[in-house]
Design a protein around this motif. Sequence first.
Motif, PDB file in Angstrom:
ATOM      1  N   ALA A  25      44.427   3.074 -20.839  1.00 41.93           N
ATOM      2  CA  ALA A  25      42.866   2.673 -21.117  1.00 41.93           C
ATOM      3  C   ALA A  25      42.625   1.510 -22.011  1.00 41.93           C
ATOM      4  O   ALA A  25      42.472   1.637 -23.208  1.00 41.93           O
ATOM      5  N   ARG A  26      43.029   0.317 -21.349  1.00 44.46           N
ATOM      6  CA  ARG A  26      43.087  -0.969 -22.173  1.00 44.46           C
ATOM      7  C   ARG A  26      41.862  -1.104 -22.869  1.00 44.46           C
ATOM      8  O   ARG A  26      42.061  -2.025 -24.032  1.00 44.46           O
ATOM      9  N   GLY A  27      40.642  -0.789 -22.624  1.00 42.04           N
ATOM     10  CA  GLY A  27      39.446  -1.104 -23.428  1.00 42.04           C
ATOM     11  C   GLY A  27      39.715  -0.598 -24.761  1.00 42.04           C
ATOM     12  O   GLY A  27      39.744  -1.494 -25.641  1.00 42.04           O
ATOM     13  N   ASP A  28      39.833   0.850 -24.876  1.00 45.97           N
ATOM     14  CA  ASP A  28      40.020   1.417 -26.280  1.00 45.97           C
ATOM     15  C   ASP A  28      41.179   1.014 -26.976  1.00 45.97           C
ATOM     16  O   ASP A  28      41.311   0.513 -28.128  1.00 45.97           O
TER      17      ASP A  28
ATOM     18  N   ASP B 167      35.863  11.847 -16.258  1.00 46.50           N
ATOM     19  CA  ASP B 167      36.548  11.371 -17.766  1.00 46.50           C
ATOM     20  C   ASP B 167      35.742  11.592 -18.779  1.00 46.50           C
ATOM     21  O   ASP B 167      34.401  11.476 -18.987  1.00 46.50           O
TER      22      ASP B 167
ATOM     23  N   GLU C  86      45.050   5.430 -25.172  1.00 41.71           N
ATOM     24  CA  GLU C  86      44.048   4.476 -25.859  1.00 41.71           C
ATOM     25  C   GLU C  86      44.179   4.670 -27.312  1.00 41.71           C
ATOM     26  O   GLU C  86      43.036   4.224 -27.762  1.00 41.71           O
TER      27      GLU C  86
ATOM     28  N   ASN D  32      32.173   8.706 -15.618  1.00 41.51           N
ATOM     29  CA  ASN D  32      32.646   8.648 -16.944  1.00 41.51           C
ATOM     30  C   ASN D  32      31.622   9.573 -17.847  1.00 41.51           C
ATOM     31  O   ASN D  32      30.090   9.286 -17.853  1.00 41.51           O
TER      32      ASN D  32
ATOM     33  N   MET E  44      46.408   7.079 -17.876  1.00 37.05           N
ATOM     34  CA  MET E  44      45.882   6.003 -17.650  1.00 37.05           C
ATOM     35  C   MET E  44      46.043   5.250 -18.830  1.00 37.05           C
ATOM     36  O   MET E  44      46.044   5.492 -20.032  1.00 37.05           O
TER      37      MET E  44
ATOM     38  N   LYS F  27      44.489   9.630 -21.121  1.00 42.52           N
ATOM     39  CA  LYS F  27      44.262   8.576 -21.379  1.00 42.52           C
ATOM     40  C   LYS F  27      45.067   7.845 -22.629  1.00 42.52           C
ATOM     41  O   LYS F  27      44.932   8.458 -23.746  1.00 42.52           O
TER      42      LYS F  27
ATOM     43  N   MET G  40      41.892   0.265 -11.565  1.00 42.54           N
ATOM     44  CA  MET G  40      40.451   1.019 -11.815  1.00 42.54           C
ATOM     45  C   MET G  40      39.523   0.053 -11.972  1.00 42.54           C
ATOM     46  O   MET G  40      39.760  -1.004 -13.041  1.00 42.54           O
TER      47      MET G  40
ATOM     48  N   ARG H 265      35.412   7.837  -9.981  1.00 43.75           N
ATOM     49  CA  ARG H 265      35.472   8.317 -11.216  1.00 43.75           C
ATOM     50  C   ARG H 265      34.057   8.484 -11.949  1.00 43.75           C
ATOM     51  O   ARG H 265      33.330   7.488 -11.897  1.00 43.75           O
TER      52      ARG H 265
ATOM     53  N   ALA I 179      43.789   0.384 -16.201  1.00 50.98           N
ATOM     54  CA  ALA I 179      42.340   0.433 -16.189  1.00 50.98           C
ATOM     55  C   ALA I 179      41.679  -0.345 -17.428  1.00 50.98           C
ATOM     56  O   ALA I 179      42.438  -0.897 -18.410  1.00 50.98           O
ATOM     57  N   SER I 180      40.485  -1.027 -16.947  1.00 50.14           N
ATOM     58  CA  SER I 180      39.679  -1.898 -17.899  1.00 50.14           C
ATOM     59  C   SER I 180      39.901  -3.161 -17.975  1.00 50.14           C
ATOM     60  O   SER I 180      40.831  -3.830 -18.087  1.00 50.14           O
TER      61      SER I 180
END
Length: 593
Positions: free
Chosen positions: A364-367, A178, A343, A146, A362, A341, A431, A144, A398-399
């Motif tokens: 996207a657990r970060g955001d 991404d 998020e 980014n 995805m 994503k 990821m 990936r 992810a994240s």
Amino acid sequence: MSQSLHLLTPPFIRTLNCSAFANNTCHSISKLSLPKSLNSRFPVTFTSSLSVRASSGSDLDPSLSSSQALLSDNGAGAGFVVSPGQGIVSDLSSIEVDAVTEAELKENGFRSTRRTKLICTIGPATCGFEQLEALAVGGMNVARINMCHGTREWHKMVIDRVRRLNEEKGFAVAIMMDTEGSEIHMGDLGGASSAKAEDGDIWTFSVRAFDSTLPEHTINVNYDGFAEDVNVGDELLVDGGMVRFEVIEKIGPDVKCLCTDPGLMLPRANLTFWRNGSLVRERNAMLPTISSKDWLDIDFGIAEGVDFIAISFVKSAEVINHLKSYIAARSRDSDIAVIAKIESIDSLKNLEEIIQASDGAMVARGDLGAQIPLEQVPSAQQRIVQVCRQLNKPVIVASQLLESMIEYPTPTRAEVADVSEAVRQRADALMLSGESAMGQYPDKALTVLRSVSLRIERWWREQKRHEAMALPSIGNSFSENISEEICIAAAKMANNLEVDALFVYTKTGHMASLLSRCRPDCPIFAFSTTPSVRRRLNLQWGLIPFRLSFSDDMDSNLNKTFSLLKARNLIKSGDLVIAVSDMLQSIQVMNVP
Ligand SMILES: Nc1ncnc2c1ncn2[C@@H]1O[C@H](COP(=O)(O)OP(=O)(O)O)[C@@H](O)[C@H]1O
Ligand SMILES: C=C(OP(=O)(O)O)C(=O)O
Ligand SMILES: [K+]
Ligand SMILES: [Mg+2]
């Protein structure tokens, strides 16, 4: 008639429980009899004899042109397959499989192949050719990039290196681009790798462009409306709460903030602001999901022929549909898959329709963890994974799976438990972000994902812990419903008969994904004719993608596959296999001759 083919005996037919099955007399193999209208689309061929050919290449018809070989439904094939834009890719008599998968199959057999796919974000720690090769050897299925970070030249260099790795070393690593998305984030910290905010510090967040070095305790913000939107008293969260500030004063384009929770700020870290305990998102929601920079990046991705484009901060299905038609108009094959994503709050609100419109999603657990309370992230993950499985879309978790491994060579117990949970939920892919992009132990982090995946998968198989998930019908036509039923039946048969592998012959990859959706106990060998489909299948649970030229004649396909795989010691006489195909809509059960 080949002795290798076992009768599909009546008990098996009963297992299928599908009204479309009929007892036809086609030698020893039961095949579907389809309504006339469907036969034209999915020709059912009845071969009267089946001979095992001495040479794997002897069934080729050299009179067909290469494009016919690729496009024709009945073409037995010419000497080469030409994939648009990629030149001659392979001799038709060959079979292509990942070098790592091949070694794994030989060493450990079918049963122990890894089902969960692994994605690595590429960054400064892993962009060298040898580093990329080490990741491929370690099990990276998708690389990936980014677009939040790095230059166009850098991205191009990484893509070229992955391509070269695939060509020279026999990998099939897919590429995911991404997008940056219209999030509010900090600038580059004037070249510093991080900045430490101490308790009680006053920092200035500014939308001003600073031509030279940044003044001390100053952070650039990428969003012009920032100073206008925040209020004195708002809480400003860096990276979803890694550092917290309180807004104490607004002076033109500058916003003065008091640090209330100290911590380390990384370049281009995400910023959110909160008022009375809620995320302020009115203005953020007005920003386009795909910014003008994103469109340029997408053009670049299309031109480079990336396999997946992941769209950040998706709010609705509309933007996905828009992008998909844009890609279809611009890329000849239009086989770039679009990953949504999840998020933001809006993406959770419109989850089903967004996933329906996308080719995958995805978590996207970060955001996401910066937009909803952290304690709600696990249930959101579970829901997203489940909806994706039901709608037959690959899903990536992810994240922060192994966040501590950015700095340390071993993960925390909690991180291992988190990875296990995602594997247990049977997400398609896991990821790595910072762990592989800029961490100190990218290979070790990948090894942890690989070994935890293998262990948990085996444990759950041995314990027969998998809860069966009711899979709704998703097809838009009777023919598609037949394909779904075939895959559900074949997967169930594979489990009950404890077969060694499922084989699926699929031109578009769809039939392979339908089998993957059933999460059977055995691995799925997915044969597709084009390298791009093969790379795309790399994202899906349990699929071992092979590139192979095949025809509509399943008997000859099977014989060819058996002889090619046997020649490479990937299968042996006596292995029990169930084969399905999307051209023929059939199920065949047989021992490898
Ligand atoms: N192409 C790149 N160039 C430099 N650093 C990168 C690159 N890609 C990723 N990184 C680093 O790895 C970290 C984690 O990557 P990722 O999670 O993809 O981004 P982000 O933290 O912006 O969400 C980033 O914060 C950044 O420090
Ligand atoms: C994967 C994510 O997106 P990005 O790394 O681009 O912020 C995330 O937010 O978890
Ligand atoms: K991004
Ligand atoms: Mg994000």
